[in-house]
Design a protein around this motif. Structure first.
Motif, mmCIF file in Angstrom:
data_model
loop_
_atom_site.group_PDB
_atom_site.id
_atom_site.type_symbol
_atom_site.label_atom_id
_atom_site.label_comp_id
_atom_site.label_asym_id
_atom_site.label_seq_id
_atom_site.Cartn_x
_atom_site.Cartn_y
_atom_site.Cartn_z
ATOM 1 N N TRP A 36 -0.111 4.577 -2.144
ATOM 2 C CA TRP A 36 -1.270 5.068 -1.922
ATOM 3 C C TRP A 36 -0.870 6.152 -0.960
ATOM 4 O O TRP A 36 -1.636 7.027 -0.707
ATOM 5 C CB TRP A 36 -2.304 4.829 -1.830
ATOM 6 N N THR A 37 -0.450 5.237 0.285
ATOM 7 C CA THR A 37 0.116 5.586 1.250
ATOM 8 C C THR A 37 1.375 7.290 0.914
ATOM 9 O O THR A 37 0.437 7.807 1.390
ATOM 10 C CB THR A 37 0.887 5.089 2.466
ATOM 11 N N LEU A 79 4.857 10.565 -7.622
ATOM 12 C CA LEU A 79 4.261 10.146 -5.851
ATOM 13 C C LEU A 79 3.640 11.339 -5.288
ATOM 14 O O LEU A 79 3.076 11.948 -5.166
ATOM 15 C CB LEU A 79 3.881 8.858 -5.862
ATOM 16 N N LEU A 108 1.239 9.143 -1.225
ATOM 17 C CA LEU A 108 0.003 10.173 -2.737
ATOM 18 C C LEU A 108 -0.563 10.454 -1.733
ATOM 19 O O LEU A 108 -0.284 12.313 -1.784
ATOM 20 C CB LEU A 108 -0.784 9.443 -3.749
ATOM 21 N N PHE A 109 -1.797 9.533 -0.759
ATOM 22 C CA PHE A 109 -2.073 10.927 -0.074
ATOM 23 C C PHE A 109 -1.617 11.420 1.121
ATOM 24 O O PHE A 109 -2.096 12.619 2.044
ATOM 25 C CB PHE A 109 -3.030 9.606 1.180
ATOM 26 N N PHE A 150 0.586 -1.525 -0.169
ATOM 27 C CA PHE A 150 -0.205 -0.204 0.235
ATOM 28 C C PHE A 150 1.246 1.060 0.452
ATOM 29 O O PHE A 150 0.384 2.658 0.280
ATOM 30 C CB PHE A 150 -0.834 -0.101 0.807
#
Length: 201
Positions: A111-112, A143, A114-115, A108
């Motif tokens: 996504w981590t 990212l 980016l978020f 993950f």
């Protein structure tokens, strides 16, 4: 601190903004909210442009993120295992815990990263676990750039839209930060509780 940041931006323009954002990524207590919103206001009262501010701020953020990613590379799983061998009993951690965390980030991590680039404080520190997990550097860079651009574009444009009232945005961002910190604290407490219950069982 606020006056010092503003003076640097007034004095050095784009280079000052890039320098401050690089510094902010390495030392998270330096607030990017002040830097970016004031820089946005500067676009209404000087020759610098929104595009120039966004690009210089993004360049600075990427430089800082790369430095922290490099630090993370030096703290890889093998070195953490040595720490566990020595202090694991005291920390109640095992090598398996480290491998699970590393596997989770491998799954993950994209996504981590980016978020987290739009989360105060965490947006800088996330580069370290990315390096620790040996995330593909190209993926990390893309990212980080995308997440950073989103954060920078929003705050710079907010600063430009409110002009001399840019400090109002900073106040709202402070509230946003506190809410995020509270949520993160609750998540950490929940994770620790689940971990302790699992160990007890």
């Amino acid at each position: 601190m606020e006056n010092s940041l503003i003076n640097i931006m007034n004095e050095y323009g784009y280079m000052g903004i890039m320098f401050l954002l690089a510094l902010e990524n390495i030392f998270p207590p330096i607030p990017s909210e002040i830097i970016l919103t004031f820089a946005g206001f500067m676009t209404t009262s000087s020759e610098i442009s929104i595009m120039g501010v966004v690009l210089s701020a993004t360049a600075g953020s990427i430089i800082g993120a790369i430095i922290l990613y490099g630090i993370g590379l030096q703290l890889d799983v093998q070195r953490l295992e040595k720490v566990i061998d020595r202090w694991g009993n005291m920390l109640r951690l095992t090598k398996n815990d480290v491998h699970k965390a590393d596997a989770w980030f491998d799954k993950f991590g994209g996504w981590t990263v980016l978020f987290c680039r739009v989360i105060p404080l965490v947006r800088s520190l996330i580069s370290i676990p990315a390096g620790m997990s040996n995330m593909n550097f190209g993926v990390f860079l893309v990212l980080t750039t995308v997440g950073t651009l989103i954060w920078n574009i929003i705050l710079v444009n907010l600063g430009a839209s409110v002009g001399e009232s840019w400090d109002v945005i900073v106040e709202y961002m402070d509230i946003y930060s506190k809410v995020i910190y509270l949520i993160l604290l609750l998540i950490v407490i929940l994770a620790i509780s689940l971990y302790i219950n699992k160990r007890i069982r």
